[in-house]
Design an enzyme around this catalytic site. Sequence first.
Site, short mmCIF file in Angstrom:
data_model
loop_
_atom_site.label_atom_id
_atom_site.label_comp_id
_atom_site.label_asym_id
_atom_site.label_seq_id
_atom_site.Cartn_x
_atom_site.Cartn_y
_atom_site.Cartn_z
N SER A 191 52.47 -40.88 25.34
CA SER A 191 52.23 -39.44 25.28
C SER A 191 53.50 -38.65 25.53
CB SER A 191 51.17 -39.05 26.32
OG SER A 191 51.22 -37.65 26.53
N ASP A 204 48.98 -36.36 15.31
CA ASP A 204 48.26 -35.13 14.98
C ASP A 204 47.82 -35.06 13.52
OD1 ASP A 204 48.52 -34.21 17.55
OD2 ASP A 204 50.36 -33.09 17.15
N ARG A 231 42.82 -28.59 13.37
CA ARG A 231 43.21 -29.61 12.38
C ARG A 231 42.00 -30.20 11.65
NH1 ARG A 231 48.59 -29.48 13.27
NH2 ARG A 231 49.28 -29.52 15.44
C1 S3P Z 1 52.75 -32.87 21.72
C2 S3P Z 1 52.44 -34.18 21.95
C3 S3P Z 1 51.23 -34.82 21.42
C4 S3P Z 1 50.58 -34.00 20.30
C5 S3P Z 1 50.52 -32.55 20.63
C6 S3P Z 1 51.90 -31.99 20.88
C7 S3P Z 1 53.99 -32.30 22.31
O1 S3P Z 1 50.28 -34.95 22.45
O2 S3P Z 1 49.29 -34.48 20.02
O3 S3P Z 1 49.92 -31.82 19.57
O4 S3P Z 1 54.42 -31.21 21.91
O5 S3P Z 1 54.55 -32.97 23.19
P1 S3P Z 1 50.20 -36.26 23.39
O6 S3P Z 1 51.43 -36.33 24.16
O7 S3P Z 1 49.00 -36.02 24.27
O8 S3P Z 1 49.99 -37.41 22.45
#
Ligand code: S3P
Length: 442
Positions: free
Chosen positions: A172, A320, A392
């Site tokens: 993440s 995403d 989305r």
């Molecule tokens: C993001 C990280 C992702 C993504 C989100 C934006 C970011 O989430 O899904 O739309 O800007 O760091 P996760 O870290 O929970 O996967």
Amino acid sequence: MSGSKKINYLIQSGGGFSGEITVPGDKSISHRSIMFGSLAKGKSEVTGFLEGEDSLATLKAFSKMGVEIIGPENGKLTIEGVGMHGLDVPDSALDLGNSGTSMRLMSGLLSGQSFKTILVGDKSLSGRPMKRVTDPLAQMGASIDTNNGTAPLKINADNNLHGIEYDMPIASAQVKSCLLLAGMYASGKTCVTEPGITRDHTERMLKAFGYPVEVSGNKVCIEGGHELTACQIQIPADISSAAFFLVGASISPNANLLIKNVGVNPTRTGVIDVLKLMGANITLENSRMFGGEPVADIRVQSSQLKGIQIPEELVPLAIDEFPVLFVAAACAEGRTVLTNAKELRVKESDRIQAMADGLVTLGVDAMSTEDGIIIEGGQIGGGTVKSFDDHRIAMAFTIAGLRASDQIEILDCANVATSFPGFIELVNSIGLTATANVTVEQ
Ligand code: S3P
């Protein structure tokens, strides 16, 4: 009495995408531009800022903490940075709307301040897991009260964070970034190791703002006590928004579409890799560097896609983009299988279930599994599907209209404004017939 606004989309079947378009600025980089610009010394100038509700929520939160931000106007912003310790105490809770990125990143940054803050969000955000950030922050010495692991987050004043070594259990970028932001305020070093590669905008932007950060393989380390220095930030178009058009042009007949100035950071291009494995006709033109990020114009032409087993290492790099990739799978020849994507169940909605339910309603053979989905390509029919207030999901089903045999109605699409203002106007301008029907519920 004013009521709440409800927006449903009605998509006519058929059409095809051709022409030249630009999609809005990158959401991840837009959030970070406000955070780093606010904490920097000096004036930062931003171009290409996403004027969507999510990044505007971050902007409003920092304005509320005393940062002078001029704009946005045509994507341009000027941020008068207040320095690492210059934020003011907000006079009430910070409302971050639908934005998980704002809440998770800000929980790290605010853990290092000398004042208390409360972070709140909408219904979807208030149901999303926050222990993934509050647990490691607690290990760093932060004190955050949650509602059973969800928002509101009450972040108690604490100036005594200390660095930790953290092995992230999930891939993440939000958790990684949260801990790096807290690490700027911690004594010693904070090191985060990720189980798979995730987007690296935080690391790139820290460097652009002159804050030392060490990256080696899957491990990132930051030392507390340094400063951020204002800079110019040029934000490219968001590949996550471009994804709807990458799929739309791939699945529609006689399509030839050029999407300009798209960020093609290798930690974000999983959607291109997956589509190419499916047989898509996608080429990158005019590749260049733009504000510390690789950028290209992307040309997409019609193709006959085929079903694939999606490689697991591509999952965090396309995280995403799966809702619209499932639409590509529904138009492909054969079966597409996704595994190891449990994270999709805790996004703005449960994206596995939301897409499986909607595809089945449209007559597609789709079956959710615990950590993914199995989709048999075939004919998409018409019908009414729910977006579950997820931007989305709403945009993915809009794209499905290009290959549907009948019209598709999509319920509750107001949140498209969180990431993609002007989406309906844009799809109409290049070959799809879609209307947004607004009603006010009393
Ligand atoms: C993001 C990280 C992702 C993504 C989100 C934006 C970011 O989430 O899904 O739309 O800007 O760091 P996760 O870290 O929970 O996967």
